[in-house]
Design an enzyme around this catalytic site. Structure first.
Site, PDB file in Angstrom:
ATOM      1  N   VAL A  25      56.714  19.765 -11.172  1.00 13.37           N
ATOM      2  CA  VAL A  25      55.492  19.864 -11.943  1.00 13.37           C
ATOM      3  C   VAL A  25      55.700  20.909 -13.032  1.00 13.37           C
ATOM      4  O   VAL A  25      56.377  21.919 -12.820  1.00 13.37           O
ATOM      5  CB  VAL A  25      54.279  20.239 -11.059  1.00 13.37           C
ATOM      6  CG1 VAL A  25      54.367  21.667 -10.556  1.00 13.37           C
ATOM      7  CG2 VAL A  25      52.968  20.010 -11.804  1.00 13.37           C
ATOM      8  N   SER A  26      55.183  20.617 -14.220  1.00 14.66           N
ATOM      9  CA  SER A  26      55.246  21.598 -15.301  1.00 14.66           C
ATOM     10  C   SER A  26      53.920  22.330 -15.365  1.00 14.66           C
ATOM     11  O   SER A  26      52.902  21.875 -14.832  1.00 14.66           O
ATOM     12  CB  SER A  26      55.517  20.909 -16.641  1.00 14.66           C
ATOM     13  OG  SER A  26      54.478  20.010 -16.965  1.00 14.66           O
ATOM     14  N   THR A  27      53.876  23.451 -16.032  1.00 20.49           N
ATOM     15  CA  THR A  27      52.660  24.285 -16.098  1.00 20.49           C
ATOM     16  C   THR A  27      51.521  23.534 -16.754  1.00 20.49           C
ATOM     17  O   THR A  27      50.381  23.555 -16.264  1.00 20.49           O
ATOM     18  CB  THR A  27      52.958  25.578 -16.888  1.00 20.49           C
ATOM     19  OG1 THR A  27      54.080  26.224 -16.310  1.00 20.49           O
ATOM     20  CG2 THR A  27      51.764  26.511 -16.858  1.00 20.49           C
ATOM     21  N   ASP A  28      51.756  22.827 -17.835  1.00 22.87           N
ATOM     22  CA  ASP A  28      50.673  22.124 -18.523  1.00 22.87           C
ATOM     23  C   ASP A  28      50.173  20.929 -17.722  1.00 22.87           C
ATOM     24  O   ASP A  28      49.000  20.558 -17.790  1.00 22.87           O
ATOM     25  CB  ASP A  28      51.113  21.678 -19.925  1.00 22.87           C
ATOM     26  CG  ASP A  28      52.287  20.717 -19.898  1.00 22.87           C
ATOM     27  OD1 ASP A  28      53.060  20.796 -18.941  1.00 22.87           O
ATOM     28  OD2 ASP A  28      52.412  19.900 -20.837  1.00 22.87           O
TER      29      ASP A  28
END
Length: 483
Positions: free
Chosen positions: A14-17
């Site tokens: 998962v990416s932060t955004d």
């Protein structure tokens, strides 16, 4: 010690955004993957590979790298993700890593898309994805080719600068310290008769480094002597580097732009060197023979080569030249000749030639130049016609557009018209060519008495084509008038 057990790899990312925008959590992904394993009755132990805060723009992620390492180590039997985009959002990257899994007999499962490479539907989907990816690769390749094609047409240099040049704003400029070495290499090969090995050895002994600060090799010297960049010609798309083994493409696909680059070697010298490179070379054993006429002397009786041997009594041994057909097959009745006498007759013959350079030699020289000139013109015309014929076939098969065919037709007409204009009279300086012959003959005559045989033979190759022994004190020397 590598673990003997096999594991199911549960990969989550998962990416932060994404967390902020979609509320996708790593914990949720892991739970769904474990639940799927239980539902399928897979009792193999699992391992979590988690990349927190990494986007799917590329495959360079810490735990994905660790997963790949474990796959290669043979401890993973299956890789699972909740969605395909957890692994990658780029189709080409996705196919690349799935191909890697397949190579190590590791199945890949994406539970949202019901995608499992271990099942027939999954393999079918993989093949479809692969076809789409291949199409995408071809489109990317086409766009790159078009961009590079236009750049090459404008004379822009698209790769690392070759020896003798430096790159400034995608333009080649002559780098004088290296350009002097290029001129030296061409002189050593064309005028001094040295081969690739001898030139490489000379440069290495002098401590002159190549472009990559490595030692010179036979291959690097030959590449320099055959690279058209040195006469100012840009040739691009000549080699196919898309496969492991580099292969030369069809000449139709080459992009050739004459006079697009600053030249280091004049065109006449460059063309002369190409003829010498492509000419059938003397056998390596003959080149290294410690006998002056080894590899050059022919039998006047049958035309076979004359090999060196020994004759005489135990206390009076002497070298002899003997017809190889007589020696090996007994099919020639030619006698053997004392080598020292033959080599003396040869030197006298060279002196006689030097002193008798007159109108007969000039006439022979002019005829040779004209014959070669017309052969070159005819070859250019035939090559242009064959190239156009192949383009017609490609147009008929629907592989190229009419504009491409018309462009090739214009090229063919231009080449034929230029060839016809050049057909009237070859441009050459007869006095300069005559002087070149005199200089080479002088160098060879002086070398026979003063230089080692190996060096003398190198000079011989620059002016003597063939030597035929007809009888006692009868030597026919055929000069090479075109080099």
């Amino acid at each position: 010690m590598i673990d003997d057990l096999k594991y199911i790899a549960l990969y989550s990312r998962v990416s932060t955004d994404e967390q902020a925008r979609e509320g996708v959590s790593l914990e949720e992904q892991q739970e769904r993957l474990k639940a799927y394993c239980r539902a399928m009755g897979w009792n193999i132990e699992t391992r979590n590979y988690v990349d927190d805060g990494y986007s799917a723009k590329n495959l360079d992620r810490p735990n994905l790298n660790k997963l790949v390492k474990d796959v290669k180590a043979g401890i993973i039997t299956k890789v699972m993700v909740t969605k395909l985009d957890r692994l990658s959002r780029k189709l080409l990257d996705l196919l690349t890593i799935i191909d890697l899994f397949q190579e190590y007999d590791v199945s890949f499962v994406s539970i949202s898309e019901s995608f499992d490479t271990n099942t027939p539907p999954g393999r079918l989907t993989l093949q479809i994805l692969g076809a789409v990816a291949e199409f995408e690769r071809e489109r990317i390749r086409e766009r790159v080719y078009e961009n590079m094609y236009h750049a090459a047409k404008q004379g822009k240099w698209l790769t690392q600068s070759p020896y003798g040049y430096q790159l400034e704003d995608k333009q080649l400029v002559v780098y004088e310290p290296e350009a002097k070495i290029v001129n030296l290499v061409y002189k050593m090969y064309a005028d001094d008769g040295l081969g690739y090995y001898a030139i490489a050895k000379y440069l290495n002994n002098k401590g002159i480094p190549s472009k990559q600060n490595k030692e010179w090799t036979i291959r690097s010297i030959k590449r320099m002597l055959t690279n058209p960049v040195y006469k100012g010609t840009l040739v691009w798309n000549r080699v196919d580097s898309s496969k492991k083994k580099r292969t030369e493409k069809d000449a139709d696909d080459w992009i050739i732009v004459d006079d697009a680059l600053p030249a280091i070697i004049d065109k006449i010298t460059w063309e002369m060197v190409q003829k010498k490179v492509n000419k059938k070379q003397m056998a390596s054993r003959a080149q290294t023979s410690p006998h002056l006429l080894g590899g050059l002397l022919k039998c006047g009786n049958c035309g076979s080569g004359m090999s060196i041997g020994w004759s005489g009594s135990k206390n009076n041994r002497y070298r002899v030249y003997r017809c190889s057909a007589n020696k090996n097959k007994g099919t020639c009745t030619s006698k053997q000749y004392k080598a020292n006498e033959v080599e003396t007759w040869f030197k006298q013959g060279l002196l006689s030639l030097y002193n008798s350079i007159d109108n007969n030699l000039k006439i022979a020289l002019e005829e040779k130049i004209h014959d070669q000139h017309y052969q070159d013109i005819e070859q250019k015309i035939q090559t242009a016609k064959k190239r156009y014929k192949r383009k017609v076939e490609a147009y008929t098969a629907g592989l190229i557009e009419l504009d491409d065919l018309n462009e090739e037709r214009k090229k063919m007409k231009k080449i034929i018209n230029e060839a016809k204009r050049a057909n009237y009279e070859p441009s050459y300086d007869l006095k300069q060519l005559e002087q070149n012959i005199r200089t080479k003959l002088t160098n060879v005559i002086d070398a026979i008495d003063n230089l080692p045989i190996e060096r003398t033979k190198a000079l011989l190759k620059t002016i003597v084509e063939k030597v035929t022994i007809l009888g006692d004190k009868e030597i026919d020397i055929e000069l090479n008038l075109t080099e």
